[in-house]
Design an enzyme around this catalytic site. Sequence first.
Site, PDB file in Angstrom:
ATOM      1  N   LYS A  14       6.083   0.018 -13.797  1.00 48.83           N
ATOM      2  CA  LYS A  14       7.416  -0.555 -13.628  1.00 48.83           C
ATOM      3  C   LYS A  14       7.643  -1.530 -14.766  1.00 48.83           C
ATOM      4  CE  LYS A  14       8.258  -3.367 -10.054  1.00 48.83           C
ATOM      5  NZ  LYS A  14       8.488  -3.392  -8.599  1.00 48.83           N
TER       6      LYS A  14
ATOM      7  N   ASP B  49      -6.761 -10.631  -9.081  1.00 48.10           N
ATOM      8  CA  ASP B  49      -5.855 -10.534 -10.226  1.00 48.10           C
ATOM      9  C   ASP B  49      -6.396  -9.451 -11.165  1.00 48.10           C
ATOM     10  OD1 ASP B  49      -4.538 -10.954 -12.658  1.00 48.10           O
ATOM     11  OD2 ASP B  49      -4.375 -13.110 -12.292  1.00 48.10           O
TER      12      ASP B  49
ATOM     13  N   GLY C 217       0.791  -1.231   0.000  1.00 45.37           N
ATOM     14  CA  GLY C 217       0.000   0.000   0.000  1.00 45.37           C
ATOM     15  C   GLY C 217       0.824   1.284   0.000  1.00 45.37           C
TER      16      GLY C 217
ATOM     17  N   ASP D 118       2.976  -0.674 -10.166  1.00 45.49           N
ATOM     18  CA  ASP D 118       4.290  -1.149  -9.683  1.00 45.49           C
ATOM     19  C   ASP D 118       4.265  -2.670  -9.750  1.00 45.49           C
ATOM     20  OD1 ASP D 118       6.799  -0.871  -8.510  1.00 45.49           O
ATOM     21  OD2 ASP D 118       6.011  -0.867  -6.461  1.00 45.49           O
TER      22      ASP D 118
ATOM     23  N   TRP E 215       2.363   2.879  -2.499  1.00 44.83           N
ATOM     24  CA  TRP E 215       1.962   3.776  -3.602  1.00 44.83           C
ATOM     25  C   TRP E 215       0.543   4.298  -3.364  1.00 44.83           C
ATOM     26  CZ3 TRP E 215       3.724   3.107  -9.307  1.00 44.83           C
ATOM     27  CH2 TRP E 215       5.123   3.005  -9.363  1.00 44.83           C
TER      28      TRP E 215
ATOM     29  N   ASP F 123      -4.580  -5.711  -5.911  1.00 40.25           N
ATOM     30  CA  ASP F 123      -3.425  -6.612  -5.813  1.00 40.25           C
ATOM     31  C   ASP F 123      -3.919  -8.034  -5.544  1.00 40.25           C
ATOM     32  OD1 ASP F 123      -0.168  -5.959  -5.138  1.00 40.25           O
ATOM     33  OD2 ASP F 123      -0.885  -7.982  -4.708  1.00 40.25           O
TER      34      ASP F 123
HETATM   35  C1  LIG Z   1       6.508  -4.444  -5.832  1.00 37.51           C
HETATM   36  S1  LIG Z   1       4.947  -4.973  -5.281  1.00 37.51           S
HETATM   37  C2  LIG Z   1       4.049  -3.466  -5.169  1.00 37.51           C
HETATM   38  C3  LIG Z   1       4.439  -2.560  -4.020  1.00 37.51           C
HETATM   39  C4  LIG Z   1       3.481  -1.385  -3.889  1.00 37.51           C
HETATM   40  N1  LIG Z   1       3.564  -0.492  -5.029  1.00 37.51           N
HETATM   41  C5  LIG Z   1       3.722  -0.556  -2.637  1.00 37.51           C
HETATM   42  O1  LIG Z   1       4.229   0.550  -2.751  1.00 37.51           O
HETATM   43  O2  LIG Z   1       3.373  -1.020  -1.555  1.00 37.51           O
HETATM   44  C6  LIG Z   1       4.270  -5.717  -6.699  1.00 37.51           C
HETATM   45  C7  LIG Z   1       2.888  -6.306  -6.491  1.00 37.51           C
HETATM   46  O3  LIG Z   1       2.335  -6.735  -7.753  1.00 37.51           O
HETATM   47  C8  LIG Z   1       1.353  -7.705  -7.401  1.00 37.51           C
HETATM   48  N2  LIG Z   1       0.867  -8.461  -8.573  1.00 37.51           N
HETATM   49  C9  LIG Z   1       1.547  -9.311  -9.369  1.00 37.51           C
HETATM   50  N3  LIG Z   1       0.763  -9.839 -10.322  1.00 37.51           N
HETATM   51  C10 LIG Z   1      -0.477  -9.294 -10.144  1.00 37.51           C
HETATM   52  C11 LIG Z   1      -1.730  -9.446 -10.816  1.00 37.51           C
HETATM   53  N4  LIG Z   1      -1.863 -10.246 -11.867  1.00 37.51           N
HETATM   54  N5  LIG Z   1      -2.788  -8.747 -10.346  1.00 37.51           N
HETATM   55  C12 LIG Z   1      -2.660  -7.918  -9.283  1.00 37.51           C
HETATM   56  N6  LIG Z   1      -1.497  -7.739  -8.595  1.00 37.51           N
HETATM   57  C13 LIG Z   1      -0.411  -8.412  -9.013  1.00 37.51           C
HETATM   58  C14 LIG Z   1       2.084  -8.580  -6.377  1.00 37.51           C
HETATM   59  O4  LIG Z   1       1.182  -9.323  -5.603  1.00 37.51           O
HETATM   60  C15 LIG Z   1       2.867  -7.525  -5.585  1.00 37.51           C
HETATM   61  O5  LIG Z   1       2.231  -7.216  -4.369  1.00 37.51           O
END
Ligand SMILES: C[S@@+](CC[C@H](N)C(=O)[O-])C[C@H]1O[C@@H](n2cnc3c(N)ncnc32)[C@H](O)[C@@H]1O
Length: 265
Positions: free
Chosen positions: A173, A91, A55, A133, A57, A75
């Site tokens: 990203k 998802d 959370g 992200d 961002w 997420d």
């Molecule tokens: C680097 S983390 C994000 C950190 C977040 N921006 C923060 O500041 O707290 C990347 C996230 O992408 C999510 N993710 C990956 N594939 C996904 C999908 N298909 N749908 C939703 N979220 C996904 C992962 O579960 C992970 O929590």
Amino acid sequence: MSKRWFQAHQRDTWRRQARSKGYRARSAFKLKQIQEKFNLIREGDLVLDVGCHPGGWTQVSVEETGPNGLVIGIDLLASAPVEGAQMVTGDVTDSNSQQRILQLLHDGMKVDGTRLPEPLAGEQRLFNTIVSDISPRLTGQYDRDQAISLELVAMVFDFTLPLLTPGGAFVTKIFQGTGIEGIVNAAKQRFSRVQRFSPDASRNSSSEVFLVCKNKLPRPKKGSGGKSVAYELDRHLESEGIIQPKTEDVESEIKSGFRRIPKKG
Ligand SMILES: C[S@@+](CC[C@H](N)C(=O)[O-])C[C@H]1O[C@@H](n2cnc3c(N)ncnc32)[C@H](O)[C@@H]1O
């Protein structure tokens, strides 16, 4: 001083700063630095945060939009509530999650808990800014992780762009390496300004870079051929000899799981 030690030290420094400022993740500083340079989120904006867990961002998005904004995070992993934001667990490529996002957008609950005014007849409420992200679960095999991440980013573009208003901004990203130009070129078909940016908070620590796309065009340029970003990425990978060409051209139009929610009344 080894490179690995230096990188770990940098990460710890951002982590400590995040903790002292009440952010859930050091990644919050990446969005803050993107925001400082590009001013993507404006007061009162409607923001979608893709891959929002835990959370960080989302917290920055709420700060930037202020009380009149609307912030929705999505997420795979459940996040603790962020005051002022609405979190969807699921998802982003799944139609149930997409319907949930659409419903929340339609409901229009602002950061301050009141509702946005109803859109004019025949108009649909859309996001002003989409921040992503998103990152797949990393296996540690760089080439594999990078390829999966590219596909995921392409899907995020395809699934969320129909919900971004013309003129809107998008940041994602992306991991540097083979095929990245396929995404950059596809983005250039859809936005008037596309730039790569490495915030200090991620520099030295990984091969990630952020693709900052400003001013969504009312419709993609002709170069997109009316196809999806995923399709354009595949064609790019084929032209580079990275994947085998498909024998049949199965896709003919932009795919998106988002269905419009009919207006009340
Ligand atoms: C680097 S983390 C994000 C950190 C977040 N921006 C923060 O500041 O707290 C990347 C996230 O992408 C999510 N993710 C990956 N594939 C996904 C999908 N298909 N749908 C939703 N979220 C996904 C992962 O579960 C992970 O929590």
